[in-house]
Write a protein that holds these residues in place. Sequence first.
Motif, PDB file in Angstrom:
ATOM      1  N   GLY A  56       0.799  -1.214   0.000  1.00  0.00           N
ATOM      2  CA  GLY A  56       0.000   0.000   0.000  1.00  0.00           C
ATOM      3  C   GLY A  56       0.836   1.269   0.000  1.00  0.00           C
ATOM      4  O   GLY A  56       0.378   2.338   0.421  1.00  0.00           O
ATOM      5  N   ASP A  94       0.283   2.686 -10.076  1.00  0.00           N
ATOM      6  CA  ASP A  94       0.668   3.715  -9.102  1.00  0.00           C
ATOM      7  C   ASP A  94       0.436   5.100  -9.654  1.00  0.00           C
ATOM      8  O   ASP A  94      -0.100   5.973  -8.997  1.00  0.00           O
ATOM      9  CB  ASP A  94       2.172   3.632  -8.785  1.00  0.00           C
ATOM     10  CG  ASP A  94       2.491   2.456  -7.885  1.00  0.00           C
ATOM     11  OD1 ASP A  94       1.559   1.765  -7.477  1.00  0.00           O
ATOM     12  OD2 ASP A  94       3.678   2.268  -7.615  1.00  0.00           O
ATOM     13  N   ARG A  97      -3.098   6.065  -9.696  1.00  0.00           N
ATOM     14  CA  ARG A  97      -3.613   6.410  -8.373  1.00  0.00           C
ATOM     15  C   ARG A  97      -3.163   7.800  -7.937  1.00  0.00           C
ATOM     16  O   ARG A  97      -3.861   8.489  -7.233  1.00  0.00           O
ATOM     17  CB  ARG A  97      -3.172   5.374  -7.342  1.00  0.00           C
ATOM     18  CG  ARG A  97      -4.142   4.215  -7.241  1.00  0.00           C
ATOM     19  CD  ARG A  97      -3.859   3.373  -6.025  1.00  0.00           C
ATOM     20  NE  ARG A  97      -2.586   2.685  -6.134  1.00  0.00           N
ATOM     21  CZ  ARG A  97      -2.401   1.617  -6.891  1.00  0.00           C
ATOM     22  NH1 ARG A  97      -3.381   1.114  -7.579  1.00  0.00           N
ATOM     23  NH2 ARG A  97      -1.214   1.034  -6.941  1.00  0.00           N
ATOM     24  N   GLU A 143       9.968   6.509  -3.274  1.00  0.00           N
ATOM     25  CA  GLU A 143       9.248   5.255  -3.092  1.00  0.00           C
ATOM     26  C   GLU A 143       9.934   4.125  -3.846  1.00  0.00           C
ATOM     27  O   GLU A 143      10.182   4.239  -5.039  1.00  0.00           O
ATOM     28  CB  GLU A 143       7.819   5.465  -3.628  1.00  0.00           C
ATOM     29  CG  GLU A 143       6.896   4.331  -3.351  1.00  0.00           C
ATOM     30  CD  GLU A 143       5.564   4.495  -4.096  1.00  0.00           C
ATOM     31  OE1 GLU A 143       5.133   5.632  -4.346  1.00  0.00           O
ATOM     32  OE2 GLU A 143       4.986   3.470  -4.446  1.00  0.00           O
ATOM     33  N   VAL A 145      10.158  -0.344  -4.211  1.00  0.00           N
ATOM     34  CA  VAL A 145       9.626  -1.641  -3.831  1.00  0.00           C
ATOM     35  C   VAL A 145      10.704  -2.379  -3.056  1.00  0.00           C
ATOM     36  O   VAL A 145      11.849  -2.434  -3.480  1.00  0.00           O
ATOM     37  CB  VAL A 145       9.228  -2.459  -5.073  1.00  0.00           C
ATOM     38  CG1 VAL A 145       8.716  -3.824  -4.665  1.00  0.00           C
ATOM     39  CG2 VAL A 145       8.172  -1.718  -5.864  1.00  0.00           C
ATOM     40  N   THR A 223      -1.717   2.477  10.125  1.00  0.00           N
ATOM     41  CA  THR A 223      -2.444   3.291   9.143  1.00  0.00           C
ATOM     42  C   THR A 223      -3.460   2.438   8.384  1.00  0.00           C
ATOM     43  O   THR A 223      -3.320   1.218   8.281  1.00  0.00           O
ATOM     44  CB  THR A 223      -1.505   3.920   8.087  1.00  0.00           C
ATOM     45  OG1 THR A 223      -0.854   2.880   7.353  1.00  0.00           O
ATOM     46  CG2 THR A 223      -0.456   4.826   8.705  1.00  0.00           C
ATOM     47  N   THR A 226      -6.142   3.656   2.668  1.00  0.00           N
ATOM     48  CA  THR A 226      -7.332   3.871   1.825  1.00  0.00           C
ATOM     49  C   THR A 226      -8.340   4.794   2.509  1.00  0.00           C
ATOM     50  O   THR A 226      -9.144   5.428   1.840  1.00  0.00           O
ATOM     51  CB  THR A 226      -8.013   2.526   1.506  1.00  0.00           C
ATOM     52  OG1 THR A 226      -7.990   1.718   2.698  1.00  0.00           O
ATOM     53  CG2 THR A 226      -7.300   1.783   0.394  1.00  0.00           C
TER      54      THR A 226
HETATM   55  N1  LIG Z   1      -7.851  -2.869   3.180  1.00  0.00           N
HETATM   56  C1  LIG Z   1      -6.901  -2.011   2.853  1.00  0.00           C
HETATM   57  N2  LIG Z   1      -6.446  -1.993   1.591  1.00  0.00           N
HETATM   58  C2  LIG Z   1      -5.465  -1.109   1.283  1.00  0.00           C
HETATM   59  C3  LIG Z   1      -4.931  -0.212   2.247  1.00  0.00           C
HETATM   60  N3  LIG Z   1      -3.964   0.522   1.644  1.00  0.00           N
HETATM   61  C4  LIG Z   1      -3.883   0.103   0.382  1.00  0.00           C
HETATM   62  N4  LIG Z   1      -4.808  -0.892   0.134  1.00  0.00           N
HETATM   63  C5  LIG Z   1      -5.024  -1.612  -1.111  1.00  0.00           C
HETATM   64  O1  LIG Z   1      -3.905  -2.457  -1.356  1.00  0.00           O
HETATM   65  C6  LIG Z   1      -3.639  -2.558  -2.744  1.00  0.00           C
HETATM   66  C7  LIG Z   1      -2.176  -2.229  -3.008  1.00  0.00           C
HETATM   67  O2  LIG Z   1      -1.936  -0.863  -2.762  1.00  0.00           O
HETATM   68  P1  LIG Z   1      -0.772  -0.048  -3.471  1.00  0.00           P
HETATM   69  O3  LIG Z   1      -0.823   1.309  -2.940  1.00  0.00           O
HETATM   70  O4  LIG Z   1      -0.811  -0.270  -4.921  1.00  0.00           O
HETATM   71  O5  LIG Z   1       0.469  -0.848  -2.920  1.00  0.00           O
HETATM   72  P2  LIG Z   1       2.008  -0.699  -3.303  1.00  0.00           P
HETATM   73  O6  LIG Z   1       2.754  -1.089  -2.084  1.00  0.00           O
HETATM   74  O7  LIG Z   1       2.279   0.613  -3.923  1.00  0.00           O
HETATM   75  O8  LIG Z   1       2.083  -1.849  -4.320  1.00  0.00           O
HETATM   76  P3  LIG Z   1       3.095  -2.066  -5.521  1.00  0.00           P
HETATM   77  O9  LIG Z   1       2.776  -0.992  -6.508  1.00  0.00           O
HETATM   78  O10 LIG Z   1       2.740  -3.452  -6.000  1.00  0.00           O
HETATM   79  O11 LIG Z   1       4.438  -1.969  -4.933  1.00  0.00           O
HETATM   80  C8  LIG Z   1      -4.620  -1.610  -3.433  1.00  0.00           C
HETATM   81  O12 LIG Z   1      -5.699  -2.354  -3.917  1.00  0.00           O
HETATM   82  C9  LIG Z   1      -5.047  -0.679  -2.308  1.00  0.00           C
HETATM   83  O13 LIG Z   1      -6.345  -0.162  -2.506  1.00  0.00           O
HETATM   84  C10 LIG Z   1      -5.468  -0.245   3.571  1.00  0.00           C
HETATM   85  O14 LIG Z   1      -5.036   0.479   4.474  1.00  0.00           O
HETATM   86  N5  LIG Z   1      -6.440  -1.157   3.813  1.00  0.00           N
END
Ligand SMILES: Nc1nc2c(ncn2[C@@H]2O[C@H](COP(=O)(O)OP(=O)(O)OP(=O)(O)O)[C@@H](O)[C@H]2O)c(=O)[nH]1
Length: 299
Positions: A56, A94, A97, A143, A145, A223, A226
């Motif tokens: 996330g 990303d 978003r 940011e 990975v 945290t 979302t």
């Molecule tokens: N339930 C829940 N889902 C979340 C939360 N934060 C992010 N998500 C979901 O988790 C998924 C991954 O979120 P990203 O923000 O793309 O994660 P990332 O770490 O940037 O992922 P990569 O781009 O694969 O590195 C998405 O579908 C988000 O909507 C949270 O706090 N709670």
Amino acid sequence: MIEALLKGLLTGDIKSLSRSISIVENEATGYEELLTQLPNASHTKVVGITGPPGAGKSTLVNALINALLQQGKKVAIIAVDPSSPFNFGALLGDRIRMAQHFNSPHVYIRSLASRGALGGLSTKIIEVTDVVKAAGFDYLFIETVGVGQSEVDIAGIADTSIVVVVPEAGDEIQTMKAGLMEIANIFVVNKSDRPTADQFVKNLRLLAHTKMRDGWETPVIKTVATQEKGIDELIAAITKHQQQNEQQQRKAYLLAEKLYQLIQHRRMKNVSKAALLADVMKHLAAGDVNVYKLAQTYA
Ligand SMILES: Nc1nc2c(ncn2[C@@H]2O[C@H](COP(=O)(O)OP(=O)(O)OP(=O)(O)O)[C@@H](O)[C@H]2O)c(=O)[nH]1
């Protein structure tokens, strides 16, 4: 040409910033000149955000941008693209978003391709970071990975490193990659809306307590990115970390690390990190340091 560009960069002009980054990325004409003329000091807080794919991170950065914009801050984001085509789709996701911020004059988002050797990657991040720091942002989030080596590189560039994890079964904490535990100045347990979150946070806090060093106990912040929950606490933790006493010592260490990378990249003299640290400390005692100028003394 570089002079005009630099002038634009220092006033925070976004076009000048973009062009400057491209020059540095491509090592185009004027590359060294630009870097050696960057100002020595900057008020930008450089914050690394790393963690496993899907934790996330992007959602969290998005929430941080929202909160900081509301405080009237200017925010830059560098997303380090893993070069593997496998990750490309995720990164496009990303960018989409974060697209809600693309039109704000107070937000600058740039992806940095990580082609070439690892050493090349960290050198480019170092250089681009310094270019962005000249443009007057309050915060720069980098940011990455958290797979492979890059998260460790980031720790040498950021003033504060945040490691984002998600709640899993308790024992998994014990097996958490040692590297991540070492570099974290702040832990974020995102997706804390999951039922296992509280136990996970409790275990992680216990572990963080045993790893306390330099008078800093790594805080564990819950945290729900979302829902933009826990974001103010996270900003407060970043601020607190940046104000801690060791910053000056850490600064010398970071500069020496940077200098080492730059010298390696430019294939200059073979010199030990300890010697570089001593040199940096000498220069720091006399004021702030332009690391590119200093690197040239090792040519
Ligand atoms: N339930 C829940 N889902 C979340 C939360 N934060 C992010 N998500 C979901 O988790 C998924 C991954 O979120 P990203 O923000 O793309 O994660 P990332 O770490 O940037 O992922 P990569 O781009 O694969 O590195 C998405 O579908 C988000 O909507 C949270 O706090 N709670």
